[in-house]
Design a protein around this motif. Sequence first.
Motif, PDB file in Angstrom:
ATOM      1  N   GLY A  35       0.853  -1.235   0.121  1.00 11.68           N
ATOM      2  CA  GLY A  35      -0.039   0.050  -0.114  1.00 11.68           C
ATOM      3  C   GLY A  35       0.859   1.171  -0.007  1.00 11.68           C
ATOM      4  O   GLY A  35       0.501   2.316   0.762  1.00 11.68           O
ATOM      5  N   ILE A  36       1.805   1.168  -0.595  1.00 10.73           N
ATOM      6  CA  ILE A  36       2.857   2.362  -0.622  1.00 10.73           C
ATOM      7  C   ILE A  36       2.261   3.442  -1.752  1.00 10.73           C
ATOM      8  O   ILE A  36       1.799   2.791  -2.836  1.00 10.73           O
ATOM      9  CB  ILE A  36       4.315   1.882  -1.282  1.00 10.73           C
ATOM     10  N   ASP A  37       2.421   4.646  -1.461  1.00 11.86           N
ATOM     11  CA  ASP A  37       1.715   5.826  -2.334  1.00 11.86           C
ATOM     12  C   ASP A  37       2.319   5.632  -3.647  1.00 11.86           C
ATOM     13  O   ASP A  37       3.897   5.511  -3.889  1.00 11.86           O
ATOM     14  CB  ASP A  37       2.126   6.930  -1.750  1.00 11.86           C
ATOM     15  N   ARG A  52      14.748   4.055   4.177  1.00 11.59           N
ATOM     16  CA  ARG A  52      13.794   3.626   5.308  1.00 11.59           C
ATOM     17  C   ARG A  52      12.484   3.961   5.579  1.00 11.59           C
ATOM     18  O   ARG A  52      12.360   5.329   5.679  1.00 11.59           O
ATOM     19  CB  ARG A  52      14.410   3.348   6.552  1.00 11.59           C
ATOM     20  N   ALA A  53      11.569   3.284   6.006  1.00 16.28           N
ATOM     21  CA  ALA A  53      10.192   3.429   6.345  1.00 16.28           C
ATOM     22  C   ALA A  53      10.230   4.171   7.659  1.00 16.28           C
ATOM     23  O   ALA A  53      10.929   4.186   8.359  1.00 16.28           O
ATOM     24  CB  ALA A  53       9.316   2.377   6.355  1.00 16.28           C
ATOM     25  N   GLY A  69      -0.594 -11.987   7.476  1.00 16.16           N
ATOM     26  CA  GLY A  69      -1.254 -11.808   6.287  1.00 16.16           C
ATOM     27  C   GLY A  69      -0.969 -10.380   5.619  1.00 16.16           C
ATOM     28  O   GLY A  69      -1.612 -10.248   4.389  1.00 16.16           O
ATOM     29  N   LEU A  70      -0.337  -9.463   6.301  1.00 14.50           N
ATOM     30  CA  LEU A  70      -0.108  -8.226   5.597  1.00 14.50           C
ATOM     31  C   LEU A  70       1.302  -8.063   5.422  1.00 14.50           C
ATOM     32  O   LEU A  70       2.168  -8.391   5.936  1.00 14.50           O
ATOM     33  CB  LEU A  70      -0.595  -7.099   6.677  1.00 14.50           C
ATOM     34  N   TRP A  71       1.769  -6.977   4.414  1.00 13.34           N
ATOM     35  CA  TRP A  71       2.852  -6.828   4.130  1.00 13.34           C
ATOM     36  C   TRP A  71       3.038  -5.278   4.659  1.00 13.34           C
ATOM     37  O   TRP A  71       2.661  -4.414   4.277  1.00 13.34           O
ATOM     38  CB  TRP A  71       2.958  -6.658   2.366  1.00 13.34           C
ATOM     39  N   VAL A  72       4.288  -5.275   5.341  1.00 11.95           N
ATOM     40  CA  VAL A  72       4.776  -4.196   6.139  1.00 11.95           C
ATOM     41  C   VAL A  72       6.228  -3.764   5.314  1.00 11.95           C
ATOM     42  O   VAL A  72       7.407  -4.362   5.629  1.00 11.95           O
ATOM     43  CB  VAL A  72       4.588  -4.151   7.620  1.00 11.95           C
ATOM     44  N   PRO A  73       6.167  -2.526   4.816  1.00  6.50           N
ATOM     45  CA  PRO A  73       7.578  -2.152   4.202  1.00  6.50           C
ATOM     46  C   PRO A  73       8.553  -1.581   5.167  1.00  6.50           C
ATOM     47  O   PRO A  73       8.029  -0.932   6.256  1.00  6.50           O
ATOM     48  CB  PRO A  73       7.025  -0.914   3.390  1.00  6.50           C
TER      49      PRO A  73
END
Length: 224
Positions: free
Chosen positions: A173-175, A208-209, A197-201
Amino acid sequence: MARLYLVRHGETTSNVMRRLDTALPGASLTDFGVRQAVRYGLENPITRTDDSDAPVLLSSQATRAQQTAEVIASVWGADADIVPGVHEVQAGELEDRTDDEAHGVFREIIDRWYSGDPDAPIPGGESLTMVFERYLPAVTDLAQRYLSGPGARDVYLVSHGAAIRLVAAHLAGIDGRFAAATHLPNTGSVELEYTDGLWVPHRWGATRAPFELVDEPLVADPMG
């Protein structure tokens, strides 16, 4: 939690020539590209107690991706395998061209994808919907096989610049403006954690996030 590292392949002859090289098997690494892969392996050492917790090293079917993974594997003392479906966005009628007009068309279509028009096709090539239809099932399979459960372990997937940026932005969900404007150099990587079940950047190349919103145009080379 286990993480997925989407690693762009090392420099190729086509990168140097600015040639739209997307069809399989594609160009080989340059000598510099081999050195980039060696450096990646040295700068990202793996730790393991036995083979059961060793990271998984994979690549697309493209020659440049396989060669990059093989060099990293030699540094790590590991094995590398191939994953179908995670090759580069297919340039169709623009394939093998180096002229500004072809690059302009390629950039324009990918810019439309980032702006929310996934069905816009590259002439004779793929739409973003088509890219996702082959790439996302492969990532889902990797998540289920390696990134989940008590035996979870990191996965390093050597793939391609444009595809990595598009897929990573979708998964986490990255812009789209950030993904379009933020360069991913050869052997640069996007780091995503898979949890519940989620992808965290966590990282995009050197950034870096959390990632800041940008209003910049697409980078000069959407491949990278």
